[in-house]
Design a protein around this motif. Structure first.
Motif, mmCIF file in Angstrom:
data_model
loop_
_atom_site.group_PDB
_atom_site.id
_atom_site.type_symbol
_atom_site.label_atom_id
_atom_site.label_comp_id
_atom_site.label_asym_id
_atom_site.label_seq_id
_atom_site.Cartn_x
_atom_site.Cartn_y
_atom_site.Cartn_z
ATOM 1 N N THR A 1 -8.127 9.208 -4.206
ATOM 2 C CA THR A 1 -6.958 10.034 -3.927
ATOM 3 C C THR A 1 -5.730 9.342 -4.504
ATOM 4 O O THR A 1 -5.757 8.146 -4.795
ATOM 5 C CB THR A 1 -6.745 10.229 -2.410
ATOM 6 O OG1 THR A 1 -6.553 8.932 -1.811
ATOM 7 C CG2 THR A 1 -7.937 10.909 -1.758
ATOM 8 N N MET B 1 -2.969 8.757 -2.972
ATOM 9 C CA MET B 1 -2.353 7.848 -1.999
ATOM 10 C C MET B 1 -3.138 6.546 -1.841
ATOM 11 O O MET B 1 -2.549 5.470 -1.723
ATOM 12 C CB MET B 1 -2.252 8.542 -0.649
ATOM 13 C CG MET B 1 -1.211 9.630 -0.596
ATOM 14 S SD MET B 1 0.443 8.955 -0.799
ATOM 15 C CE MET B 1 0.605 8.008 0.719
ATOM 16 N N ARG B 2 -4.456 6.638 -1.829
ATOM 17 C CA ARG B 2 -5.270 5.480 -1.457
ATOM 18 C C ARG B 2 -6.072 4.889 -2.613
ATOM 19 O O ARG B 2 -6.750 3.869 -2.433
ATOM 20 C CB ARG B 2 -6.197 5.872 -0.306
ATOM 21 C CG ARG B 2 -5.452 6.366 0.932
ATOM 22 C CD ARG B 2 -6.430 6.848 1.995
ATOM 23 N NE ARG B 2 -7.201 5.752 2.558
ATOM 24 C CZ ARG B 2 -6.831 5.029 3.597
ATOM 25 N NH1 ARG B 2 -5.677 5.281 4.193
ATOM 26 N NH2 ARG B 2 -7.594 4.064 4.063
ATOM 27 N N GLU C 1 -11.439 4.202 -2.831
ATOM 28 C CA GLU C 1 -11.850 3.535 -1.601
ATOM 29 C C GLU C 1 -13.344 3.732 -1.365
ATOM 30 O O GLU C 1 -13.868 4.836 -1.525
ATOM 31 C CB GLU C 1 -11.042 4.041 -0.402
ATOM 32 C CG GLU C 1 -11.007 5.524 -0.235
ATOM 33 C CD GLU C 1 -10.236 5.979 0.987
ATOM 34 O OE1 GLU C 1 -9.954 5.167 1.899
ATOM 35 O OE2 GLU C 1 -9.895 7.183 1.045
ATOM 36 N N GLN D 1 -3.910 -3.482 1.553
ATOM 37 C CA GLN D 1 -4.447 -3.502 0.204
ATOM 38 C C GLN D 1 -4.792 -4.926 -0.195
ATOM 39 O O GLN D 1 -3.905 -5.766 -0.313
ATOM 40 C CB GLN D 1 -3.394 -2.934 -0.759
ATOM 41 C CG GLN D 1 -3.398 -1.420 -0.786
ATOM 42 C CD GLN D 1 -3.932 -0.906 -2.113
ATOM 43 O OE1 GLN D 1 -3.265 -0.992 -3.121
ATOM 44 N NE2 GLN D 1 -5.131 -0.372 -2.098
ATOM 45 N N LYS E 1 -5.116 0.457 -7.055
ATOM 46 C CA LYS E 1 -4.826 1.884 -7.190
ATOM 47 C C LYS E 1 -4.756 2.334 -8.641
ATOM 48 O O LYS E 1 -4.696 3.527 -8.910
ATOM 49 C CB LYS E 1 -3.526 2.238 -6.471
ATOM 50 C CG LYS E 1 -3.640 2.172 -4.963
ATOM 51 C CD LYS E 1 -2.378 2.700 -4.298
ATOM 52 C CE LYS E 1 -2.538 2.706 -2.795
ATOM 53 N NZ LYS E 1 -1.332 3.245 -2.125
#
Lengths: 114, 112
Positions: free
Chosen positions: A38, A40-41, A44, B2, B104
């Motif tokens: 996503t 946002m994350r 994961e 994170q 990310k």
């Protein structure tokens, strides 16, 4: 080698419906991973299996999510009931312990829950 | 929290110049680091890796540097090409676990 195969590539479903994502790992790989991406994350880890046995499911967000690996060549990730916040790209990856290039990823399933 | 951080969401460079992508980590147990490249509508693909016993690894135009004391690694691409335009993910594993923890991602754009 066809690589890691995921199906479907795209899934659009209504809130409350059951969704099943499928994955065929590379033959001979003994570990399988489910990731969700996503904005946002990022990427994961949801769950991973080793020799068909779930090793770590700490990333599974809720009881609505479940994953199975009935044999070495097939795994499913099920969401029941689905919610709009489950919309994401779901990746399956496989690996063989000891290889130095990490995982081989599938092309992903883009899930949209409306 | 994170454990692997890529603080730059995007980077734009000119063709032929160097691209430098950065990654920081917090977990001291991490001992193996990888970079993946991802094109739209495809899964991430492995690019290059480095073990914590090394501080540099090269593969053609790609070099990864590891600074363990700073818990920092970087990917250098020289020279950059338009085909390098993609999202780059940093990942780490350690403690004997097969789990990869990803950052990310940084979107690299190489302009002709």
């Amino acid at each position: 080698d066809a690589g890691v195969i995921q199906s479907p590539r795209h899934e659009v479903t209504e809130m409350g419906q059951e969704v099943t994502l499928r994955c065929k790992p590379i033959s001979g790989h003994n570990s399988l991973f489910w990731y969700r991406q996503t904005m946002m994350r990022g990427l994961e880890l949801l769950i991973y299996f080793n020799n068909n046995v779930p090793i770590d499911d700490s990333g599974m967000p809720e009881d609505r999510f479940s994953a199975k690996m009935p044999n070495a060549s097939f795994s499913t990730l099920k969401i029941q009931p689905s919610e709009p916040r489950d919309s994401a790209v779901y990746f399956c990856a496989s690996s063989s312990r000891g290889q130095n290039y990490g995982y081989t990823f599938g092309s992903g399933t883009r899930l949209t829950v409306v | 929290d994170q454990q692997v951080k890529q603080n730059s969401p995007s980077l734009s460079v000119q063709e032929g110049r160097i691209s430098i992508l950065n990654c920081d980590y917090t977990n001291s147990m991490f001992d193996y680091f990888l970079w993946y490249k991802k094109y739209p509508a495809e899964g991430p693909t492995f690019l290059i890796s480095i073990s914590s016993i090394k501080d540099k690894n090269e593969d053609g135009r790609f070099t990864v540097f590891l600074n363990k004391s700073a818990k920092h690694l970087s990917l250098h691409i020289v020279p950059s090409q338009p085909g390098d335009s993609a999202v780059y993910f940093c990942a780490a594993s350690g403690g004997g676990s097969e789990k990869l923890v990803f950052g990310k991602g940084t979107k690299l754009t190489v302009n002709p």
